[in-house]
Each structure stands twice: as C-alpha cells, then as structure tokens.
Design an enzyme around this catalytic site. Sequence first.
Site, PDB file in Angstrom:
ATOM      1  N   LEU A  22      -9.444   2.740 -11.063  1.00  0.00           N
ATOM      2  CA  LEU A  22      -9.797   1.523 -11.786  1.00  0.00           C
ATOM      3  C   LEU A  22      -9.354   0.241 -11.093  1.00  0.00           C
ATOM      4  O   LEU A  22      -9.740  -0.843 -11.510  1.00  0.00           O
ATOM      5  CB  LEU A  22      -9.173   1.564 -13.188  1.00  0.00           C
ATOM      6  CG  LEU A  22      -9.629   2.725 -14.082  1.00  0.00           C
ATOM      7  CD1 LEU A  22      -8.781   2.771 -15.348  1.00  0.00           C
ATOM      8  CD2 LEU A  22     -11.111   2.597 -14.419  1.00  0.00           C
ATOM      9  N   VAL A  27      -6.023   0.428  -2.343  1.00  0.00           N
ATOM     10  CA  VAL A  27      -6.707   1.412  -1.508  1.00  0.00           C
ATOM     11  C   VAL A  27      -6.448   2.840  -1.982  1.00  0.00           C
ATOM     12  O   VAL A  27      -7.366   3.652  -2.087  1.00  0.00           O
ATOM     13  CB  VAL A  27      -6.295   1.238  -0.037  1.00  0.00           C
ATOM     14  CG1 VAL A  27      -6.909   2.332   0.824  1.00  0.00           C
ATOM     15  CG2 VAL A  27      -6.715  -0.138   0.473  1.00  0.00           C
ATOM     16  N   ALA A  28      -5.182   3.163  -2.276  1.00  0.00           N
ATOM     17  CA  ALA A  28      -4.853   4.532  -2.680  1.00  0.00           C
ATOM     18  C   ALA A  28      -5.523   4.899  -3.998  1.00  0.00           C
ATOM     19  O   ALA A  28      -6.048   6.005  -4.169  1.00  0.00           O
ATOM     20  CB  ALA A  28      -3.344   4.693  -2.793  1.00  0.00           C
ATOM     21  N   SER A  29      -5.504   3.981  -4.947  1.00  0.00           N
ATOM     22  CA  SER A  29      -6.133   4.236  -6.238  1.00  0.00           C
ATOM     23  C   SER A  29      -7.618   4.519  -6.069  1.00  0.00           C
ATOM     24  O   SER A  29      -8.166   5.463  -6.645  1.00  0.00           O
ATOM     25  CB  SER A  29      -5.923   3.039  -7.167  1.00  0.00           C
ATOM     26  OG  SER A  29      -6.663   3.165  -8.361  1.00  0.00           O
ATOM     27  N   GLU A 175       1.095 -10.857 -12.546  1.00  0.00           N
ATOM     28  CA  GLU A 175       1.279  -9.425 -12.305  1.00  0.00           C
ATOM     29  C   GLU A 175       2.751  -9.012 -12.332  1.00  0.00           C
ATOM     30  O   GLU A 175       3.106  -7.915 -11.898  1.00  0.00           O
ATOM     31  CB  GLU A 175       0.647  -9.047 -10.958  1.00  0.00           C
ATOM     32  CG  GLU A 175      -0.834  -9.344 -10.882  1.00  0.00           C
ATOM     33  CD  GLU A 175      -1.711  -8.284 -11.523  1.00  0.00           C
ATOM     34  OE1 GLU A 175      -1.470  -7.095 -11.293  1.00  0.00           O
ATOM     35  OE2 GLU A 175      -2.652  -8.660 -12.256  1.00  0.00           O
ATOM     36  N   HIS A 251      -0.416  -6.466  -4.146  1.00  0.00           N
ATOM     37  CA  HIS A 251       0.784  -7.135  -4.650  1.00  0.00           C
ATOM     38  C   HIS A 251       1.720  -7.407  -3.480  1.00  0.00           C
ATOM     39  O   HIS A 251       1.705  -6.671  -2.483  1.00  0.00           O
ATOM     40  CB  HIS A 251       1.526  -6.266  -5.675  1.00  0.00           C
ATOM     41  CG  HIS A 251       0.815  -6.108  -6.979  1.00  0.00           C
ATOM     42  ND1 HIS A 251       0.781  -4.900  -7.672  1.00  0.00           N
ATOM     43  CD2 HIS A 251       0.118  -6.985  -7.728  1.00  0.00           C
ATOM     44  CE1 HIS A 251       0.092  -5.063  -8.789  1.00  0.00           C
ATOM     45  NE2 HIS A 251      -0.318  -6.300  -8.848  1.00  0.00           N
ATOM     46  N   CYS A 372       7.017   0.241  -7.236  1.00  0.00           N
ATOM     47  CA  CYS A 372       6.100   0.043  -8.368  1.00  0.00           C
ATOM     48  C   CYS A 372       6.657   0.651  -9.641  1.00  0.00           C
ATOM     49  O   CYS A 372       6.412   0.160 -10.737  1.00  0.00           O
ATOM     50  CB  CYS A 372       4.738   0.684  -8.068  1.00  0.00           C
ATOM     51  SG  CYS A 372       3.712  -0.226  -6.911  1.00  0.00           S
TER      52      CYS A 372
END
Length: 447
Positions: A22, A27-29, A175, A251, A372
Amino acid sequence: MPSAREYNFDGLVGPSHNYAGLSFGNVASFSNVKSASNPKQAALQGLAKMRALAARGFAQAVLPPHARPDFRMLRRLGFGGTDADVLARAYREAPVILACAYSASPMWTANAATVSPSADSGDGRAHFTAANLNNKLHRAHEHVQSTRTLRALFGDERHFAVHDALPSTPAFGDEGAANHTRLAASHGDKGVQLFVYGRVEFDPSAPAPKRYPARQTLEASQAIARLHELDAGRTVFASQNPDVIDQGVFHNDVIAVGNGNVLFYHEQAFADETQVLNQLRAAMDAAGAQLAPLRVDTRDVPVADAVTSYLFNSQLLSKPDGAMALVIPHECRENAAVSRYLERLVGEGGPVDELIEFDLRQSMRNGGGPACLRLRVALTEAESRAMHQGVIMTEALYAQLAEWVETHYRDRLEPKDLADPQLAIECAQALEELERILGLPGLYDLS
C-alpha cells in the site's frame, strides 16, 4: 538537569500483518505486494528483539497494535450491513480499501508521534504529537488510536502533554519521529531537535521529488516545534535530498539516524549537507554539546544498498561505558558493500563499537526495519514512574505476550483471507485479551 533514560517503545505487530503493497515510494513494501505473510512469525520476531535489548539493560517498552479491521472507515466509505457484509462487499468491490482497513502498519511506531523530552520544552513536560500520516489511506486513520494510546500511557498531565494530530491536509503532512531526531550530550541534557522535511507547501519553488511523494512538510515540522515549546536556537529544520526520496528514501530514518551527539548519515541525505551540519553545530554549541557527524560516503555504500539493507534504519543505542551499539537487521549482512562498511565502522575506534543483529524479515519485507519499529522517549526518573508501568518489557511480560501471539495469530495470511469474517473476530478477541495483559482496560473502542 535531572538525568534521563531513553525508552524504546517498540510496536507489537498486529494479527492482521499482511503484504498489500500500500505504500507507494517504499520499495520493499511495493516489491512484496500480495505475497503471503506470517503474522505469528512477525510478532515473535519483534518480541525477540524487545526481549534481547531489555535483557541487555536497555530501557524497553511495547506499544500495542491498533484494532483491525477499521469497520468505521469502511462504513464511512459506503460499505453497509453486518460486519460480514461489509467485508464481503469491500473485498468484491474495492479490495485495496479493505486492505487499508486491515493494515497492521501501526507496528512501525516511529510513525506514531513526534516526541520532545522535558529537557527541551518550555513548560518542562515531555510532549507528544500523534502523526496524521495523511499521505496514505491505510495510515491516515492511525492517529485516532495513537493519540488514545499515548494518553493511556502518559496520562499524568503534570509530566506529559499529548497533543492531537495536526490538521489532515497536505500542508501539514506529518510522519512522526521517522523524520525527526534529537541530539544531545546525554538524554537528560538540553538537546537539539532536528526536523527533516521533504517539501514546502507554501513555497512551490522549494526542491521536491519528482517520482515519489514527499510525505513530511516544513509547515508540519514548524507546527510541532511550536506545540512542543521548543527553543528556536536549538531547533533545526533540514530539507531532505529530493533525489534520494525518488530512490526510495521515503522517510529520513532510511538515510540518517542520530543518538547522543552522533549523527550517522549518508552523504546524500540532505539537500545541502554543509548547511545542515553548520546549523547543527551552532545549535549543539547553544546546548553546550559538540556534534559528532558520522558520514557514510556513496562510494562505500550507494543509496540503493542503503535502501535495500536499511543500514540507516538501525538503532543507535548508548551503552553504559559511553560507546554505542548499532542494532541492524540481517539484511545488512547480506549486502556485501554494507557488510564491509560495518566491519570497518566497529573496528576504527569511533563511537560505534558493537553490532547487534536481529532477524526482522517479516517487517523488512513490508518496508520497516529496527528503527521503524520503535518510538524513542527520553524520560526522567519521575516521568518513568508516572507513565503506565504495564508496557515495560520484562521477562514475565515477554512470556505472556509470546503465549498470546501463539494462541491468537495465524501463521499464514493471504490477500483473500481479509474477506474471512473469522479473521476479524480473531483480531477482536486477541485485543480484548491484550488489554488485560497490559493493564489497559478500555484501550480499544471495540463496540
């Protein structure tokens, strides 16, 4: 100034942990979209990290997951009927929206809020502002529960101020701590608050990325500094390099991390590296401290390697002997350039003399590393006593939570499973029990 200790509040991975891809710009997501996840393994991996760091003497606590799916959001978007009807229709007509309602992204508590310790605030209290995360639908509803949770943990208004999230408009895209760090001689001393932003809403001529969205605005960072009553002379606002945002640095904590007086950063992290360092040195001097920049050159670690390994999304932790440990994911060892750099780092006699490695594969595949997963909160002894004690990680709490995960979590979750009404029931039952384990009755509105 009274002495203070930094607590790392790690996010407890929720039972709906899944790979929906989403987060455009992460990139990883995006790379693992629609693959099967393992919520049980994800939660146990996170708990293992908390347990190990607590056993080492680091102050460690847990932030509970949010209630999922978010039926209120689904009903506001026109999906009606029973809960089962809502899930079935959403899956049939808008599976992406259903995935947003089920997202376990609150596990990445670096995005839960921005925190300023009492040593830096004008009123002598620790301040928290929940992040509105308005750039992404699956995260834009988190601030309601984040604020509720923070007020449950830090409810003593003599010591703490928990602010509502900023207005959820593009001008105040926020964020949280993922774009913020604090530098100081020690956690209890006056420090410097560094806010890193990706764009300026009210100045169209300011640098901005072209491919991926810049999620943090200067205006949001400035508003938080006002809310937290920060000293302007010890507050720095820095523009992130838009080119690295377009390379997947969504981020700032993917390209830089700070602790104590050390700023560990990539040479391409900021739009104007020299200006940022000069501002930080002046602010640190005003705080009675000296900046210790730890720069990583592109020739040693290209940006692409930093992103895939999450080298900078590691935790820098102060040890009792004055040195620092760097908490890294396994992926740092699997990247040849990063692994070589880390060997030199710990052997060159600098501030970092130890690497602590964890398997966080489930989180990493969804785009979140060690940094994170944690929200940093520096607390004096009095503040530590005033916060809710039931979330402090101990061996006993670890055992309870591990058993809870084994009881309530699935070991495989695919996109089609989000339509299963039983999954929603399992999530609700798990959180009802979690309220009891953590001593937080009424934490969730499960009605």
